[in-house]
Design a protein around this motif. Structure first.
Motif, PDB file in Angstrom:
ATOM      1  N   SER A   3       0.840  -1.194   0.000  1.00 45.67           N
ATOM      2  CA  SER A   3       0.000   0.000   0.000  1.00 45.67           C
ATOM      3  C   SER A   3       0.869   1.236   0.000  1.00 45.67           C
ATOM      4  O   SER A   3       2.082   1.164   0.116  1.00 45.67           O
ATOM      5  CB  SER A   3      -0.870   0.009   1.255  1.00 45.67           C
ATOM      6  OG  SER A   3      -0.041   0.233   2.385  1.00 45.67           O
ATOM      7  N   ARG A   4       0.221   2.353  -0.104  1.00 49.72           N
ATOM      8  CA  ARG A   4       0.923   3.631   0.001  1.00 49.72           C
ATOM      9  C   ARG A   4       1.170   3.908   1.484  1.00 49.72           C
ATOM     10  O   ARG A   4       0.296   4.349   2.207  1.00 49.72           O
ATOM     11  CB  ARG A   4       0.062   4.743  -0.621  1.00 49.72           C
ATOM     12  CG  ARG A   4       0.689   6.110  -0.589  1.00 49.72           C
ATOM     13  CD  ARG A   4      -0.239   7.153  -1.184  1.00 49.72           C
ATOM     14  NE  ARG A   4      -1.535   7.201  -0.573  1.00 49.72           N
ATOM     15  CZ  ARG A   4      -1.836   7.911   0.522  1.00 49.72           C
ATOM     16  NH1 ARG A   4      -0.925   8.605   1.143  1.00 49.72           N
ATOM     17  NH2 ARG A   4      -3.064   7.910   1.001  1.00 49.72           N
ATOM     18  N   ASN A   5       2.364   3.562   1.977  1.00 51.93           N
ATOM     19  CA  ASN A   5       2.759   3.806   3.360  1.00 51.93           C
ATOM     20  C   ASN A   5       1.792   3.220   4.379  1.00 51.93           C
ATOM     21  O   ASN A   5       1.519   3.822   5.404  1.00 51.93           O
ATOM     22  CB  ASN A   5       2.932   5.303   3.621  1.00 51.93           C
ATOM     23  CG  ASN A   5       4.011   5.907   2.756  1.00 51.93           C
ATOM     24  OD1 ASN A   5       5.040   5.289   2.545  1.00 51.93           O
ATOM     25  ND2 ASN A   5       3.776   7.089   2.243  1.00 51.93           N
ATOM     26  N   GLY A   6       1.242   2.040   4.113  1.00 53.26           N
ATOM     27  CA  GLY A   6       0.356   1.410   5.082  1.00 53.26           C
ATOM     28  C   GLY A   6      -1.025   2.030   5.155  1.00 53.26           C
ATOM     29  O   GLY A   6      -1.726   1.858   6.136  1.00 53.26           O
ATOM     30  N   TYR A   7      -1.447   2.751   4.124  1.00 57.83           N
ATOM     31  CA  TYR A   7      -2.768   3.383   4.081  1.00 57.83           C
ATOM     32  C   TYR A   7      -3.670   2.646   3.099  1.00 57.83           C
ATOM     33  O   TYR A   7      -3.246   2.320   1.987  1.00 57.83           O
ATOM     34  CB  TYR A   7      -2.670   4.848   3.635  1.00 57.83           C
ATOM     35  CG  TYR A   7      -2.237   5.785   4.735  1.00 57.83           C
ATOM     36  CD1 TYR A   7      -3.141   6.685   5.294  1.00 57.83           C
ATOM     37  CD2 TYR A   7      -0.936   5.787   5.216  1.00 57.83           C
ATOM     38  CE1 TYR A   7      -2.753   7.560   6.299  1.00 57.83           C
ATOM     39  CE2 TYR A   7      -0.539   6.648   6.212  1.00 57.83           C
ATOM     40  CZ  TYR A   7      -1.447   7.529   6.749  1.00 57.83           C
ATOM     41  OH  TYR A   7      -1.064   8.381   7.745  1.00 57.83           O
ATOM     42  N   TYR A   8      -4.887   2.393   3.524  1.00 57.52           N
ATOM     43  CA  TYR A   8      -5.895   1.772   2.666  1.00 57.52           C
ATOM     44  C   TYR A   8      -7.208   2.513   2.850  1.00 57.52           C
ATOM     45  O   TYR A   8      -7.470   3.094   3.899  1.00 57.52           O
ATOM     46  CB  TYR A   8      -6.111   0.307   3.058  1.00 57.52           C
ATOM     47  CG  TYR A   8      -4.913  -0.562   2.822  1.00 57.52           C
ATOM     48  CD1 TYR A   8      -4.711  -1.187   1.603  1.00 57.52           C
ATOM     49  CD2 TYR A   8      -3.977  -0.765   3.825  1.00 57.52           C
ATOM     50  CE1 TYR A   8      -3.607  -1.986   1.379  1.00 57.52           C
ATOM     51  CE2 TYR A   8      -2.868  -1.559   3.614  1.00 57.52           C
ATOM     52  CZ  TYR A   8      -2.688  -2.162   2.397  1.00 57.52           C
ATOM     53  OH  TYR A   8      -1.582  -2.952   2.185  1.00 57.52           O
ATOM     54  N   THR A   9      -8.055   2.455   1.856  1.00 56.10           N
ATOM     55  CA  THR A   9      -9.386   3.050   1.960  1.00 56.10           C
ATOM     56  C   THR A   9     -10.347   2.031   2.567  1.00 56.10           C
ATOM     57  O   THR A   9     -10.052   0.834   2.631  1.00 56.10           O
ATOM     58  CB  THR A   9      -9.911   3.469   0.576  1.00 56.10           C
ATOM     59  OG1 THR A   9     -10.102   2.289  -0.207  1.00 56.10           O
ATOM     60  CG2 THR A   9      -8.951   4.429  -0.123  1.00 56.10           C
ATOM     61  N   THR A  10     -11.508   2.509   2.985  1.00 52.84           N
ATOM     62  CA  THR A  10     -12.520   1.583   3.494  1.00 52.84           C
ATOM     63  C   THR A  10     -12.969   0.635   2.380  1.00 52.84           C
ATOM     64  O   THR A  10     -13.302  -0.517   2.650  1.00 52.84           O
ATOM     65  CB  THR A  10     -13.730   2.334   4.076  1.00 52.84           C
ATOM     66  OG1 THR A  10     -14.198   3.294   3.128  1.00 52.84           O
ATOM     67  CG2 THR A  10     -13.373   3.039   5.375  1.00 52.84           C
ATOM     68  N   SER A  11     -12.942   1.084   1.126  1.00 58.82           N
ATOM     69  CA  SER A  11     -13.263   0.194   0.001  1.00 58.82           C
ATOM     70  C   SER A  11     -12.235  -0.924  -0.108  1.00 58.82           C
ATOM     71  O   SER A  11     -12.583  -2.082  -0.332  1.00 58.82           O
ATOM     72  CB  SER A  11     -13.311   0.972  -1.310  1.00 58.82           C
ATOM     73  OG  SER A  11     -14.343   1.919  -1.277  1.00 58.82           O
ATOM     74  N   ASP A  12     -10.940  -0.574   0.055  1.00 56.54           N
ATOM     75  CA  ASP A  12      -9.890  -1.600   0.050  1.00 56.54           C
ATOM     76  C   ASP A  12     -10.144  -2.625   1.147  1.00 56.54           C
ATOM     77  O   ASP A  12      -9.965  -3.822   0.945  1.00 56.54           O
ATOM     78  CB  ASP A  12      -8.510  -0.982   0.294  1.00 56.54           C
ATOM     79  CG  ASP A  12      -8.021  -0.102  -0.828  1.00 56.54           C
ATOM     80  OD1 ASP A  12      -8.446  -0.306  -1.985  1.00 56.54           O
ATOM     81  OD2 ASP A  12      -7.193   0.797  -0.554  1.00 56.54           O
TER      82      ASP A  12
END
Length: 88
Positions: A3-12
């Motif tokens: 991921s982008r620096n350990g960030y995900y969306t709620t959709s992910d």
């Protein structure tokens, strides 16, 4: 999966929960919603370490401070104020 620096969306999170959980076992993962951080997933060891650290902290008020601790506090404030005056 990276991921982008350990960030995900709620959709992910709904689509890739297994991968996100696997990453959260290695390092904290932030879940964003509408581009704002909303949640952090972390492994139980990290969580328990944070909880132990927070247990050592306590909030107090000057009114409830012991006389001995208040005297130490006053001395520290006075010493800081004197060092600040001499540095000017």
């Amino acid at each position: 999966m990276t991921s982008r620096n350990g960030y995900y969306t709620t959709s992910d999170l709904s689509r890739k929960s297994g991968d996100i959980i696997a990453e959260a076992l290695r390092r904290p993962v932030t879940i964003t919603q509408r581009n704002k951080p909303r949640l952090v997933l972390l492994n139980i060891d990290d969580y328990e370490r944070l909880m132990r650290q927070s247990d050592r902290r306590s909030v107090g008020r000057l009114e409830t401070m012991s006389d001995e601790l208040f005297a130490e506090f006053e001395e520290a404030v006075d010493a800081y104020a004197q060092s600040d005056e001499t540095s000017r």
